[in-house]
Design a protein around this motif. Structure first.
Motif, short mmCIF file in Angstrom:
data_model
loop_
_atom_site.label_atom_id
_atom_site.label_comp_id
_atom_site.label_asym_id
_atom_site.label_seq_id
_atom_site.Cartn_x
_atom_site.Cartn_y
_atom_site.Cartn_z
N MET A 355 0.80 -1.22 0.00
CA MET A 355 0.00 0.00 0.00
C MET A 355 0.83 1.28 0.00
O MET A 355 0.46 2.27 -0.60
N HIS A 356 1.97 1.28 0.68
CA HIS A 356 2.75 2.50 0.84
C HIS A 356 3.93 2.59 -0.12
O HIS A 356 4.75 3.50 0.00
N LEU A 357 4.03 1.67 -1.07
CA LEU A 357 5.13 1.71 -2.03
C LEU A 357 5.01 2.97 -2.89
O LEU A 357 3.99 3.21 -3.53
N LYS A 358 6.07 3.78 -2.92
CA LYS A 358 6.02 5.08 -3.58
C LYS A 358 6.46 5.01 -5.03
O LYS A 358 7.37 4.26 -5.38
N GLU A 359 5.80 5.84 -5.83
CA GLU A 359 6.12 5.91 -7.25
C GLU A 359 7.58 6.34 -7.46
O GLU A 359 8.29 5.77 -8.29
N VAL A 360 8.07 7.28 -6.67
CA VAL A 360 9.42 7.80 -6.86
C VAL A 360 10.47 6.73 -6.56
O VAL A 360 11.51 6.65 -7.24
N GLU A 361 10.20 5.89 -5.59
CA GLU A 361 11.16 4.83 -5.25
C GLU A 361 11.18 3.74 -6.31
O GLU A 361 12.23 3.19 -6.63
N VAL A 362 10.02 3.43 -6.86
CA VAL A 362 9.96 2.47 -7.97
C VAL A 362 10.70 3.02 -9.18
O VAL A 362 11.44 2.31 -9.86
N GLY A 363 10.52 4.33 -9.42
CA GLY A 363 11.24 4.96 -10.53
C GLY A 363 12.74 4.88 -10.34
O GLY A 363 13.48 4.62 -11.30
N ARG A 364 13.22 5.12 -9.11
CA ARG A 364 14.65 5.02 -8.83
C ARG A 364 15.16 3.59 -9.08
O ARG A 364 16.25 3.40 -9.61
N LEU A 365 14.36 2.61 -8.69
CA LEU A 365 14.75 1.23 -8.89
C LEU A 365 14.89 0.90 -10.38
O LEU A 365 15.89 0.30 -10.81
#
Length: 486
Positions: A355-365
């Motif tokens: 639920m709290h997985l952020k778009e910006v962190e996925v983008g960084r990955l």
């Protein structure tokens, strides 16, 4: 006595005279009853008649078993030791059905080698503690794999080819029918409880000493104390899977890190999604130090902070498989700068419905993947039925995240990237999931549950055929299910 039996059962085709014989016997019994004066004598005569019928039935069954055993021992082509090896390859239900066929098969099926891998999982409750104890005692020090409990969802198992066994109506029902007859008819007749693993600790922990795989599903009242006692004798455990047990993450990891130094795979699904916040940083450190060989880690449905997950991912140097599906509080910040540590070993990352997985962190990955990091990554799942969280507020959902999914798929064709998001504005709760999403979750359960320590995501099943000489049948009478009690 021989002459008397000859009169009763010596007819060449008794079936043709069934009605007349029954009528004659009934008339004879009525005349005998009329000749008795007292009520007590009449009752005694009827009782003796019923006992005699039971004796004849049991004698007939025993004689039939003896004849079938002699026949099977002659026509069965395999020697005793090879038969045991073949039986050892059967699943538990098929093995019990084979044991109920005849004395010869029962003798082979009682060998401890046949119970090295015990699978008593069911779709509905059909096993109790007594059945588990019997199986574990039969296995003894040969026990290597033990699976117990009620499966969380219908599961398709690999097919097993087997010879035709005559007289058993259902191999699945055959396994536990004897137990159902002997057990009480109460509501707990087929319920596993917290003491179902007690047999692992008997005789100084002989049965649990060499156990490699332990899978437990939805066992009633299985708590931290009972689980800790069981794990204390399972020093050789390499594969541990628990689903739906009333156990806290912190205490479970403490038990594992203390008692299971050889653990390679841990799959733990919380029984109360999002509410178990028991994990501590010190527990993570102890877990890393206590289980240095871990290659596969799945913690599903827990309340987890990024800094705790980072301790685990960075600490386990051999870690290849990580599944944090349906976990709360994870934003993805722990993924930063992992490529220089254990990140280069990771092959599978699953963050479905976090639920709290952020778009910006996925983008960084994904940017790190494009730059050449995570070279061994083969499977990445960032799907979320409610979209990704925005940078500032997780209530603000991103249904069409601006992340380089297409570019990653083009430049890393060997990477299976799953990024399924709902249309914008279709914020859904679990009860409103479509049938396809339910099936998707079920497939994910099968996929992850079936994955082994080498992070393989495919479940292969083989089919084979059984060819036999039609003149050499293996016989079993229709009541041979009761024979399992031997």
């Amino acid at each position: 006595m021989d002459n008397l039996l000859e009169k009763f059962i010596g007819l060449s085709s008794l079936d043709n005279y069934n009605t007349s014989v029954a009528a004659s016997i009934e008339l004879s019994l009525e005349r005998l009853l009329e000749s008795r004066v007292s009520e007590f004598d009449q009752d005694q005569l009827i009782e003796n008649t019923l006992k005699m019928g039971s004796i004849l039935l049991e004698v007939g069954k025993r004689a039939q078993r003896n004849r079938f055993s002699k026949h099977n021992s002659i026509c069965w082509a395999l020697p005793h030791d090879l038969t045991i090896k073949v039986f050892a390859m059967l699943d538990t239900q098929s093995l019990c059905s084979a044991a109920a066929t005849c004395w010869m098969f029962n003798k082979c099926a009682m060998n401890p080698l046949c119970y090295a891998d015990i699978d008593l999982t069911t779709i509905v409750p059909r096993v109790n503690n007594a059945v588990v104890a019997t199986m574990i005692q039969r296995a003894g020090k040969r026990l290597r794999s033990l699976k117990l409990g009620v499966l969380p969802s219908p599961t398709t198992f690999s097919g097993h080819s087997r010879p035709i066994v005559y007289g058993i109506n259902s191999s699945a029902d055959a396994v536990y029918s004897r137990n159902s007859k002997r057990s009480c008819q109460g509501k707990d007749s087929f319920v596993l409880s917290r003491s179902c693993l007690t047999s692992l600790s008997l005789d100084g922990g002989t049965s649990g000493a060499l156990l490699k795989k332990l899978h437990l599903y939805n066992i009633d009242k299985m708590d931290n104390t009972a689980l800790r006692v069981a794990l204390s004798v399972c020093k050789a455990l390499t594969d541990f899977e628990i689903v739906g047990l009333v156990t806290e993450l912190k205490q479970t990891l403490e038990s594992v890190s203390t008692n299971c130094p050889n653990l390679e795979r841990l799959f733990f699904k919380s029984y109360k999604t999002g509410r178990d916040d028991s994990l501590k940083s010190t527990t993570c450190v102890d877990f890393v130090n206590g289980c240095p060989r871990l290659t596969s880690l799945a913690l599903r449905g827990f309340f987890l902070q990024d800094y705790k997950i980072r301790i685990l991912v960075k600490g386990f140097r051999k870690l290849k498989f990580v599944d944090l599906s349906t976990s709360y509080s994870i934003t993805g910040t722990f993924l930063r700068n992992l490529s220089g540590t254990s990140g280069h070993q990771l092959e599978v990352l699953i963050f479905r419905d976090c639920m709290h997985l952020k778009e910006v962190e996925v983008g960084r990955l994904l940017t790190a993947v494009l730059s050449g990091d995570f070279k061994f990554l083969k499977h990445l799942d960032i799907s979320n039925k409610e979209g990704l969280a925005s940078v500032h507020d997780w209530y603000d959902r991103c249904y069409s995240p601006s992340i380089p999914v297409k570019r990653v798929m083009e430049e890393r064709p060997g990477l299976c990237l799953i990024a399924d998001f709902p249309p914008e504005g279709s914020f859904m709760d679990t009860e409103q999931m479509s049938e396809s999403e339910v099936n998707s979750d079920a497939n994910l359960d099968l996929e992850i549950t079936g994955a082994t320590s080498d992070s393989s995501l495919s479940i292969f099943s083989s089919e084979s055929s059984y060819n036999s000489d039609q003149g050499n049948y293996i016989y079993a009478s229709s009541d041979e299910v009761d024979f399992l009690s031997a």
